[in-house]
Design an enzyme around this catalytic site. Structure first.
Site, PDB file in Angstrom:
ATOM      1  CG  MET A  75      32.140  54.222  27.305  1.00 36.90           C
ATOM      2  SD  MET A  75      33.199  54.858  26.005  1.00 36.90           S
ATOM      3  CE  MET A  75      34.494  53.664  26.005  1.00 36.90           C
ATOM      4  N   GLY A  76      28.930  50.689  28.390  1.00 38.95           N
ATOM      5  CA  GLY A  76      28.206  49.444  28.138  1.00 38.95           C
ATOM      6  C   GLY A  76      29.135  48.254  27.962  1.00 38.95           C
ATOM      7  CG  LEU A  82      27.019  46.909  31.470  1.00 37.60           C
ATOM      8  CD1 LEU A  82      25.750  47.023  32.309  1.00 37.60           C
ATOM      9  CD2 LEU A  82      27.987  48.039  31.807  1.00 37.60           C
ATOM     10  CG  HIS A 134      31.008  47.368  33.662  1.00 40.84           C
ATOM     11  ND1 HIS A 134      31.356  46.654  32.540  1.00 40.84           N
ATOM     12  CD2 HIS A 134      31.498  48.616  33.481  1.00 40.84           C
ATOM     13  CE1 HIS A 134      32.017  47.446  31.701  1.00 40.84           C
ATOM     14  NE2 HIS A 134      32.120  48.630  32.253  1.00 40.84           N
ATOM     15  CD  GLU A 181      41.864  52.068  42.406  1.00 39.75           C
ATOM     16  OE1 GLU A 181      42.694  51.135  42.455  1.00 39.75           O
ATOM     17  OE2 GLU A 181      41.565  52.780  43.367  1.00 39.75           O
ATOM     18  CG  ASP A 191      40.039  52.774  32.017  1.00 41.34           C
ATOM     19  OD1 ASP A 191      40.807  52.501  31.088  1.00 41.34           O
ATOM     20  OD2 ASP A 191      38.915  52.242  32.148  1.00 41.34           O
ATOM     21  CB  SER A 198      38.916  45.004  29.525  1.00 35.18           C
ATOM     22  OG  SER A 198      38.726  45.872  28.430  1.00 35.18           O
TER      23      SER A 198
HETATM   24  O1  PAF Z   1      35.588  54.398  31.441  1.00 35.72           O
HETATM   25  C1  PAF Z   1      34.651  54.531  30.612  1.00 35.72           C
HETATM   26  O2  PAF Z   1      33.865  53.625  30.372  1.00 35.72           O
HETATM   27  C2  PAF Z   1      34.488  55.867  29.899  1.00 35.72           C
HETATM   28  O3  PAF Z   1      35.719  56.454  29.674  1.00 35.72           O
HETATM   29  C3  PAF Z   1      33.544  56.835  30.641  1.00 35.72           C
HETATM   30  C4  PAF Z   1      34.105  57.240  31.991  1.00 35.72           C
HETATM   31  C5  PAF Z   1      32.178  56.201  30.812  1.00 35.72           C
HETATM   32  C6  PAF Z   1      33.386  58.122  29.819  1.00 35.72           C
HETATM   33  O4  PAF Z   1      32.863  57.867  28.564  1.00 35.72           O
END
Ligand code: PAF
Length: 255
Positions: A29-30, A32, A36, A148, A150, A185
């Protein structure tokens, strides 16, 4: 190649790739950050062609303010994508992902979607699984990468892939942390100085003492000024969600 591909051109690009080219896909979802970047670097090493998507998915937010306030740093994200050797960067809009609204959702009733994040954020996992299913069909990767941090999301996506017979590998990537233990995060970018200090305190408190008595950990967190949404053990891991200066923080780790 290392270029921005307009999402509408993606099918054309994909169709020109030889069959043996392995596509690695990192959906995000950017906003970054280093977490990421480490996932992108891993995916870069393990695949021939690297796709990154950026889309703040409205259907996974149960709170419209949270969706509104989610950090968006597109210019920086584009630079990071280029530096990480991304071959195709896909940035669709809401109407591209949901051309007729969200009228074909995946409504999960998996037991793991009903507890913790699923309980405090009703509909969250249906939104996540719906958008991930769209992405997987669209990009058609050999491997897809998730953090991980999430863990519930990662686990449910593994189930989605298994139960819908998708022919790809789901790779879980270890959480990157600050020295205090605070997981990296995108939401951390929203903290002011005091909020960030409390977030580091949260991480340290979680790492002090035994995990036998969750109620006493909860009391410690609350005494520090955090609102505890849940603190639970599953799969030999501790899962916790708190509100810290009005911002949600989640974490989980192996005990
Ligand atoms: O973890 C995330 O950033 C989002 O939940 C995902 C997997 C890109 C889905 O929108």
């Amino acid at each position: 190649m290392n270029s921005y591909v307009h999402y509408r051109d993606w099918f054309n690009v994909r169709n020109t790739l030889p069959k043996e080219v392995r596509i690695g896909f990192v959906p995000t979802m950017g906003a970054l950050h280093q977490g990421h970047i480490s996932v992108l670097e891993k995916a870069r090493r393990e695949n021939d062609f690297l796709v990154l998507s950026i889309f703040v998915n409205p259907t996974q937010f149960n709170d419209p303010n949270d969706y509104q306030d989610y950090p968006r740093t597109l210019e920086l994200d584009r630079r990071i994508a280029a530096e990480c050797g991304v071959d195709a960067l896909l940035i669709p809009g809401k109407d591209d992902m949901y051309p007729s609204g969200n009228d074909m959702p995946i409504l999960t009733q998996h037991p793991l979607s009903q507890i913790m994040e699923g309980k405090v954020r009703p509909g969250h996992f249906s939104g996540v699984l719906t958008v991930v299913m769209k992405w997987l069909h669209w990009v058609n990767p050999a491997r897809v990468y998730f953090g991980e941090k999430d863990f519930q999301q990662y686990y449910l996506i593994c189930e989605l892939v298994k139960q819908y017979f998708l022919d790809l590998e789901v790779i879980g990537c270890e959480t990157l942390r600050e020295a205090s233990g605070l997981p990296l995060s995108s939401r951390n970018q929203r903290f002011n100085k005091e909020g960030l200090e409390l977030a580091h305190r949260f991480a340290k408190l979680l790492r002090s003492g035994s995990y036998d008595d969750l109620a006493s950990i909860q009391r410690r967190l609350e005494a520090a000024g955090l609102i505890v949404e849940y603190i639970e053990k599953h799969f030999g891991r501790l899962f916790v969600a708190v509100e810290c200066h009005g911002i949600r923080l989640i974490d989980n780790f192996r005990l």
